[in-house]
Write an enzyme that holds these catalytic residues in place. Structure first.
Site, PDB file in Angstrom:
ATOM      1  N   ASP A   1      80.555  43.058  13.439  1.00 14.45           N
ATOM      2  CA  ASP A   1      80.415  43.873  12.132  1.00 14.45           C
ATOM      3  C   ASP A   1      78.985  43.618  11.751  1.00 14.45           C
ATOM      4  O   ASP A   1      78.425  42.244  11.635  1.00 14.45           O
ATOM      5  CB  ASP A   1      81.318  43.033  11.329  1.00 14.45           C
ATOM      6  CG  ASP A   1      81.206  43.617   9.518  1.00 14.45           C
ATOM      7  OD1 ASP A   1      82.179  44.936   9.461  1.00 14.45           O
ATOM      8  OD2 ASP A   1      80.494  43.163   9.153  1.00 14.45           O
TER       9      ASP A   1
ATOM     10  N   LYS B   1      77.152  49.382   7.682  1.00 18.73           N
ATOM     11  CA  LYS B   1      77.543  49.865   6.476  1.00 18.73           C
ATOM     12  C   LYS B   1      76.434  50.532   5.691  1.00 18.73           C
ATOM     13  O   LYS B   1      74.907  50.265   6.118  1.00 18.73           O
ATOM     14  CB  LYS B   1      78.019  48.837   5.559  1.00 18.73           C
ATOM     15  CG  LYS B   1      79.049  47.829   6.134  1.00 18.73           C
ATOM     16  CD  LYS B   1      79.249  46.492   5.357  1.00 18.73           C
ATOM     17  CE  LYS B   1      79.969  45.544   6.031  1.00 18.73           C
ATOM     18  NZ  LYS B   1      79.404  44.818   7.181  1.00 18.73           N
TER      19      LYS B   1
END
Length: 306
Positions: A51, A81
């Site tokens: 992540d 993101k």
């Protein structure tokens, strides 16, 4: 195919049938980034879920680490993101393409809206969020990304998306640990088939000295960190601990060969102390007064055992 994708205990299945490894390795600019630790996690510890975010400034280093590990990039579930200053039809697509380029991939496994906040000068914030979400839906339709979602969204923020979307978010990634256990939000997500995912499972180390956690660690002959990570995984919540130290990365992965008793799960479920590590009230200023991506990034080189 890696064990994480064949062993039902080691992954969750999103509502579009994508398999997401339940244990991930978190990375960020806060606390540093260690090339050796990421290589070690992939090569020696079985991690297949990483992540990150454009904001962290370490996407290009992750690409280098995956290559150095010898693990096929196709086996690694990559999440990154989109920062709010990149929200918008064209800018979101540009940000997505930039992340892919830095990560050395043509497609992503999961792309998230980093925060529900937008620049304060935007007149219609909901409209901007919806335009951005539609861009993610298009990227999904174009098969540039396998799943899409949000991060740090509460119920009212999710309602904005759900009232207009064609694709319900596959994931909502939020801070999650026994000091910050948003039960109503988790129920809300579950009812709508949104997979809740948790970051900061150790509350930045604050929980490691919690007497009840220490006692559980002794009982199971495990570290406090392993107890806390196991708690999240046992609740079927994808969990992404961070560390720049090889030994900690290894320990954090060794959570699939024991199970917490019901009474211990209940104890952790119902801790009364409430602490939120990430303060949402600080985000608006960071959006309106932007610093370069990765402005806090420290490259930490930690030698690890082979």
């Amino acid at each position: 195919m890696a064990d994480v994708y064949t062993n039902p205990e080691k992954h969750v299945i999103l509502h579009n049938n994508v398999k997401m490894p339940i244990l991930g390795l978190g990375t960020s600019h806060d606390g540093g980034y260690s090339h050796e630790a990421v290589v070690y996690a992939l090569k020696n510890c079985g991690y297949r879920h990483i992540d990150t975010a454009k904001r962290y400034g370490c996407e290009k280093y992750i690409a280098q680490a995956i290559k150095a590990s010898g693990v096929s990039s196709e086996d690694v579930f990559l999440t990154t993101k989109c920062w709010p200053t990149d929200y918008g039809t064209n800018t979101t697509r540009e940000a997505f393409n930039g992340s892919c380029q830095r990560l050395g991939v043509n497609t992503l496994d999961l792309y998230l809206l980093h925060w529900p906040d937008v620049p304060s000068g935007v007149r219609d914030k909901n409209s901007l969020l919806l335009d951005t979400w539609r861009t993610l839906e298009l990227l999904l339709d174009e098969e540039r990304v396998r799943s899409i979602g949000v991060s740090n969204f509460l119920e009212p923020h999710l309602e904005v998306i759900l009232n207009e979307c064609s694709v319900v978010p596959h994931v909502n990634q939020c801070e999650f640990h026994p000091y910050n256990n948003p039960k109503k939000l988790r129920s809300y997500c579950k009812e709508r088939n949104i997979q809740f995912e948790g970051y900061s499972p150790l509350a930045k180390g604050m929980l490691l000295n919690e007497p009840q956690v220490l006692e559980m660690g002794k009982s199971y002959e495990r570290t406090p960190a392993q107890v806390l990570i196991r708690w999240g995984i046992q609740k079927k919540i994808p969990t992404i601990p961070k560390s720049t130290k090889g030994q900690r990365v290894l320990e954090n992965s060794q959570v699939f060969d024991f199970e917490l008793r019901t009474e211990d799960m209940d104890t952790l479920n119902n801790m009364t102390r409430e602490i939120q590590i990430m303060d949402p009230s600080t985000i608006q200023a960071k959006i309106d007064n932007p610093l370069p991506d990765g402005y806090k990034l420290k490259l930490v080189q930690i030698p690890v055992e082979p």
